[in-house]
Design an enzyme around this catalytic site. Structure first.
Site, PDB file in Angstrom:
ATOM      1  N   GLY A   8      46.496  13.087  54.052  1.00  0.00           N
ATOM      2  CA  GLY A   8      46.152  14.961  54.299  1.00  0.00           C
ATOM      3  C   GLY A   8      45.580  14.994  55.348  1.00  0.00           C
ATOM      4  O   GLY A   8      44.826  15.497  54.996  1.00  0.00           O
ATOM      5  N   GLY A  11      45.100  18.354  57.179  1.00  0.00           N
ATOM      6  CA  GLY A  11      45.260  19.734  56.250  1.00  0.00           C
ATOM      7  C   GLY A  11      43.569  20.146  56.995  1.00  0.00           C
ATOM      8  O   GLY A  11      42.696  20.047  57.112  1.00  0.00           O
ATOM      9  N   GLN A  12      42.830  21.207  55.766  1.00  0.00           N
ATOM     10  CA  GLN A  12      41.846  21.879  55.929  1.00  0.00           C
ATOM     11  C   GLN A  12      40.490  20.612  55.923  1.00  0.00           C
ATOM     12  O   GLN A  12      39.804  20.955  56.867  1.00  0.00           O
ATOM     13  CB  GLN A  12      41.255  23.116  55.046  1.00  0.00           C
ATOM     14  CG  GLN A  12      40.387  24.128  55.166  1.00  0.00           C
ATOM     15  CD  GLN A  12      40.123  24.579  53.888  1.00  0.00           C
ATOM     16  OE1 GLN A  12      40.347  24.807  53.149  1.00  0.00           O
ATOM     17  NE2 GLN A  12      39.385  25.679  54.229  1.00  0.00           N
ATOM     18  N   ASP A  34      49.911  11.512  57.104  1.00  0.00           N
ATOM     19  CA  ASP A  34      50.674  12.700  56.836  1.00  0.00           C
ATOM     20  C   ASP A  34      51.672  13.533  56.721  1.00  0.00           C
ATOM     21  O   ASP A  34      52.386  11.928  57.468  1.00  0.00           O
ATOM     22  CB  ASP A  34      49.700  14.313  57.023  1.00  0.00           C
ATOM     23  CG  ASP A  34      49.097  15.335  56.842  1.00  0.00           C
ATOM     24  OD1 ASP A  34      48.218  15.940  55.905  1.00  0.00           O
ATOM     25  OD2 ASP A  34      50.495  15.942  56.872  1.00  0.00           O
ATOM     26  N   ASP A  52      55.312  10.298  53.476  1.00  0.00           N
ATOM     27  CA  ASP A  52      54.601  10.741  52.268  1.00  0.00           C
ATOM     28  C   ASP A  52      54.511   9.503  51.154  1.00  0.00           C
ATOM     29  O   ASP A  52      54.971   8.790  51.001  1.00  0.00           O
ATOM     30  CB  ASP A  52      56.458  11.321  52.301  1.00  0.00           C
ATOM     31  CG  ASP A  52      56.828  11.723  50.361  1.00  0.00           C
ATOM     32  OD1 ASP A  52      55.221  11.889  49.928  1.00  0.00           O
ATOM     33  OD2 ASP A  52      58.017  12.251  50.019  1.00  0.00           O
ATOM     34  N   TYR A 146      48.138  23.110  38.946  1.00  0.00           N
ATOM     35  CA  TYR A 146      47.047  22.912  40.166  1.00  0.00           C
ATOM     36  C   TYR A 146      46.242  21.874  38.429  1.00  0.00           C
ATOM     37  O   TYR A 146      45.671  20.909  39.668  1.00  0.00           O
ATOM     38  CB  TYR A 146      46.352  23.571  40.591  1.00  0.00           C
ATOM     39  CG  TYR A 146      45.430  22.978  42.443  1.00  0.00           C
ATOM     40  CD1 TYR A 146      45.644  21.897  42.810  1.00  0.00           C
ATOM     41  CD2 TYR A 146      44.377  23.315  42.250  1.00  0.00           C
ATOM     42  CE1 TYR A 146      44.801  21.684  43.307  1.00  0.00           C
ATOM     43  CE2 TYR A 146      43.055  23.242  42.875  1.00  0.00           C
ATOM     44  CZ  TYR A 146      43.309  22.397  43.874  1.00  0.00           C
ATOM     45  OH  TYR A 146      43.034  21.718  44.752  1.00  0.00           O
ATOM     46  N   LYS A 150      44.296  18.180  38.368  1.00  0.00           N
ATOM     47  CA  LYS A 150      43.187  17.751  38.369  1.00  0.00           C
ATOM     48  C   LYS A 150      42.932  16.924  37.495  1.00  0.00           C
ATOM     49  O   LYS A 150      41.458  16.486  37.291  1.00  0.00           O
ATOM     50  CB  LYS A 150      42.607  19.115  38.634  1.00  0.00           C
ATOM     51  CG  LYS A 150      42.754  19.605  40.291  1.00  0.00           C
ATOM     52  CD  LYS A 150      42.320  18.471  40.975  1.00  0.00           C
ATOM     53  CE  LYS A 150      42.972  18.999  43.188  1.00  0.00           C
ATOM     54  NZ  LYS A 150      42.772  17.749  44.240  1.00  0.00           N
TER      55      LYS A 150
HETATM   56  P1  NAD Z   1      45.619  20.855  52.499  1.00  0.00           P
HETATM   57  O1  NAD Z   1      46.681  21.525  52.383  1.00  0.00           O
HETATM   58  O2  NAD Z   1      45.014  22.179  53.554  1.00  0.00           O
HETATM   59  O3  NAD Z   1      46.480  19.546  53.004  1.00  0.00           O
HETATM   60  C1  NAD Z   1      46.922  18.570  51.947  1.00  0.00           C
HETATM   61  C2  NAD Z   1      47.632  17.901  53.158  1.00  0.00           C
HETATM   62  O4  NAD Z   1      48.479  16.806  52.546  1.00  0.00           O
HETATM   63  C3  NAD Z   1      48.609  19.052  54.656  1.00  0.00           C
HETATM   64  O5  NAD Z   1      48.899  18.374  55.741  1.00  0.00           O
HETATM   65  C4  NAD Z   1      49.789  18.103  53.892  1.00  0.00           C
HETATM   66  O6  NAD Z   1      51.135  18.210  54.737  1.00  0.00           O
HETATM   67  C5  NAD Z   1      49.352  16.839  53.302  1.00  0.00           C
HETATM   68  N1  NAD Z   1      50.429  16.299  51.857  1.00  0.00           N
HETATM   69  C6  NAD Z   1      51.292  17.582  51.193  1.00  0.00           C
HETATM   70  N2  NAD Z   1      51.981  16.853  50.774  1.00  0.00           N
HETATM   71  C7  NAD Z   1      51.716  15.030  51.427  1.00  0.00           C
HETATM   72  C8  NAD Z   1      52.401  13.664  51.012  1.00  0.00           C
HETATM   73  N3  NAD Z   1      53.521  13.586  49.835  1.00  0.00           N
HETATM   74  N4  NAD Z   1      52.141  12.588  51.317  1.00  0.00           N
HETATM   75  C9  NAD Z   1      52.158  12.547  52.938  1.00  0.00           C
HETATM   76  N5  NAD Z   1      50.941  14.392  52.964  1.00  0.00           N
HETATM   77  C10 NAD Z   1      50.928  14.681  52.462  1.00  0.00           C
HETATM   78  O7  NAD Z   1      44.498  20.786  51.474  1.00  0.00           O
HETATM   79  P2  NAD Z   1      42.925  20.900  51.537  1.00  0.00           P
HETATM   80  O8  NAD Z   1      42.916  21.811  51.733  1.00  0.00           O
HETATM   81  O9  NAD Z   1      42.382  19.913  52.966  1.00  0.00           O
HETATM   82  O10 NAD Z   1      42.632  19.914  50.280  1.00  0.00           O
HETATM   83  C11 NAD Z   1      42.791  18.290  50.480  1.00  0.00           C
HETATM   84  C12 NAD Z   1      42.522  17.801  48.823  1.00  0.00           C
HETATM   85  O11 NAD Z   1      41.609  18.738  48.183  1.00  0.00           O
HETATM   86  C13 NAD Z   1      43.220  18.579  47.874  1.00  0.00           C
HETATM   87  O12 NAD Z   1      42.890  17.598  46.665  1.00  0.00           O
HETATM   88  C14 NAD Z   1      43.074  19.472  46.912  1.00  0.00           C
HETATM   89  O13 NAD Z   1      43.357  19.531  45.523  1.00  0.00           O
HETATM   90  C15 NAD Z   1      41.346  19.144  47.509  1.00  0.00           C
HETATM   91  N6  NAD Z   1      40.861  20.697  46.900  1.00  0.00           N
HETATM   92  C16 NAD Z   1      40.026  21.870  48.223  1.00  0.00           C
HETATM   93  C17 NAD Z   1      40.106  22.868  48.169  1.00  0.00           C
HETATM   94  C18 NAD Z   1      39.338  23.410  49.112  1.00  0.00           C
HETATM   95  O14 NAD Z   1      39.022  24.854  48.488  1.00  0.00           O
HETATM   96  N7  NAD Z   1      40.473  23.317  50.219  1.00  0.00           N
HETATM   97  C19 NAD Z   1      39.088  22.952  46.725  1.00  0.00           C
HETATM   98  C20 NAD Z   1      39.159  22.182  45.658  1.00  0.00           C
HETATM   99  C21 NAD Z   1      40.171  21.095  45.972  1.00  0.00           C
HETATM  100  N1  SER Z   2      40.695  25.744  47.180  1.00  0.00           N
HETATM  101  C1  SER Z   2      41.346  25.464  45.883  1.00  0.00           C
HETATM  102  C2  SER Z   2      42.412  26.615  45.337  1.00  0.00           C
HETATM  103  O1  SER Z   2      41.829  27.806  46.112  1.00  0.00           O
HETATM  104  C3  SER Z   2      40.726  25.343  44.841  1.00  0.00           C
HETATM  105  O2  SER Z   2      40.921  23.972  44.688  1.00  0.00           O
HETATM  106  O3  SER Z   2      43.720  26.185  45.196  1.00  0.00           O
END
Ligand code: NAD
Ligand code: SER
Length: 341
Positions: A8, A11-12, A34, A52, A146, A150
């Site tokens: 990932g 991602g963010q 990713d 994937d 979701y 978790k």
């Molecule tokens: P995001 O959506 O920004 O990034 C996720 C990345 O995973 C993306 O770049 C996407 O292309 C990639 N992805 C999706 N499916 C895939 C697959 N099958 N194979 C390979 N890559 C794949 O998410 P994020 O905000 O960076 O979050 C990362 C983790 O942190 C997640 O598990 C999310 O639940 C957790 N999280 C995030 C937040 C938040 O506020 N950002 C809060 C709580 C938990």
């Molecule tokens: N930032 C995340 C969401 O809103 C929290 O897990 O899904």
């Protein structure tokens, strides 16, 4: 932590974690993975694989190719996207996590340790959870797919630790606020979008009610905390489901008021949609005293400090004048709905 894989990575969170870990460990020691092709900057910065993460054989090959000893498994489908496509959320979130845990178990059987970080979320809680100062151990009956993934993921992590001795560590992230890469379909995304819209248009229409309070954190705190958890001595890590992890909490209206201090004339309107129900099922404030006691977690950014830093970075990104700072020369293309690294 010598050879790290970040899934990932586009991602963010991943796009910032990879930058920080490459700074610490060296570019070639941190591999990004990713489903999506990397941005130009990311591609040049170090090794990167497009895969994937539900493909276990593909993942094994990459782990062997780079002799990975630590995985930050950040692949995930977030809350709002997950409600639109619950089957996808279950498949991606659960299959990819099981793959990572299984690879660690199989590798451990050959006397090699693979350390795993996997993020849980405040979404693991539900409407029957106490919403104020939500304790580490409490009722966890989420009502989103979701959240279901978790809770299941947390239990799976603990199971692999207890049964096979896999060193897997986890944090329940609150909503994360950042300016480098747009968030990927969560309920807390408004707290990023409000800054982008304020800088670009001077106004924002929020999809949550003004009084909606949610736990939030600025990305630099989240990245530091994540690395500190992974660096902590194993004997300090007594929680193997996931740690409550907290910084600040505010309502949408309180955040809008902070933004207005930085962008005079800013206006926020409210037009709640289906994400309101999700937000209503999550805690308002989190008690993270266990993380603070066991491995020394401490946040640095309060709401004011976060908002000021966020705004300065976005103004720079979009070439707007920043008080006491020369404006960036050129207008850049970026928008929270358009991912950019
Ligand atoms: P995001 O959506 O920004 O990034 C996720 C990345 O995973 C993306 O770049 C996407 O292309 C990639 N992805 C999706 N499916 C895939 C697959 N099958 N194979 C390979 N890559 C794949 O998410 P994020 O905000 O960076 O979050 C990362 C983790 O942190 C997640 O598990 C999310 O639940 C957790 N999280 C995030 C937040 C938040 O506020 N950002 C809060 C709580 C938990
Ligand atoms: N930032 C995340 C969401 O809103 C929290 O897990 O899904």
């Amino acid at each position: 932590m010598k050879k790290v894989l970040i899934t990932g990575a586009n991602g963010q969170i991943g796009s910032e974690l990879i930058f920080e870990l490459r700074k610490r460990l060296g570019a070639d020691s941190v591999v990004g993975l990713d489903l999506r092709e990397p941005g130009e900057e990311q591609q040049k910065a170090g090794p990167y694989e497009v895969l994937d993460a539900t493909d276990k054989a593909g993942l094994e090959k990459i782990m062997a190719k780079y002799q990975i000893d630590t995985i930050f498994h950040l692949v995930g489908i977030l809350s709002a996207t997950g409600e639109k496509n619950p089957n996808l959320a279950w498949k991606v979130n659960m299959t990819s996590l099981l793959n990572v845990l299984e690879i660690a178990r199989e590798t451990k059987a050959k006397n090699q340790d693979i350390h795993i970080f996997w993020p849980s979320s405040i979404a693991a809680f539900g409407p029957t959870t106490p919403r104020e100062h939500t304790p580490q151990e409490t009722v966890m009956v989420p009502t989103t797919m979701y959240g279901v993934t978790k809770v299941a993921g947390e239990l799976l992590c603990q199971y692999y630790y207890l049964k096979y001795g896999v060193d897997v560590r986890s944090i329940r992230y609150p909503g994360l606020i950042s300016w480098k890469t747009a968030p990927g379909g969560g309920t807390t995304d408004y707290a990023v979008a409000i800054f982008y819209e304020a800088v670009q248009n001077g106004k924002y229409e929020c999809y949550l009610e003004p009084g909606t309070v949610l736990p939030m954190m600025y990305m630099p705190d989240a990245i530091r905390g994540t690395i500190e958890l992974m660096d902590a001595p194993a004997e300090n890590i007594k929680t193997r489901t996931s740690y409550n992890f907290s910084a600040v909490s505010f309502s949408c209206a309180e955040l809008a008021a902070e933004v207005k201090k930085l962008v005079p004339g800013f206006e926020c309107a409210y037009n709640p949609d289906s994400r309101q129900k999700i937000a209503n099922s999550w805690p308002k404030t989190i008690d993270d005293s266990v993380a603070r006691a066991e491995w020394g977690w401490k946040h640095e950014f309060d709401t004011r400090k976060m908002a000021t830093d966020m705004m300065a970075n976005l103004k720079h990104k979009f070439g707007r004048p920043v008080a006491g700072q020369k404006a960036a020369a050129s207008e850049q293309q970026a928008h929270p709905t358009k991912r950019k690294i």
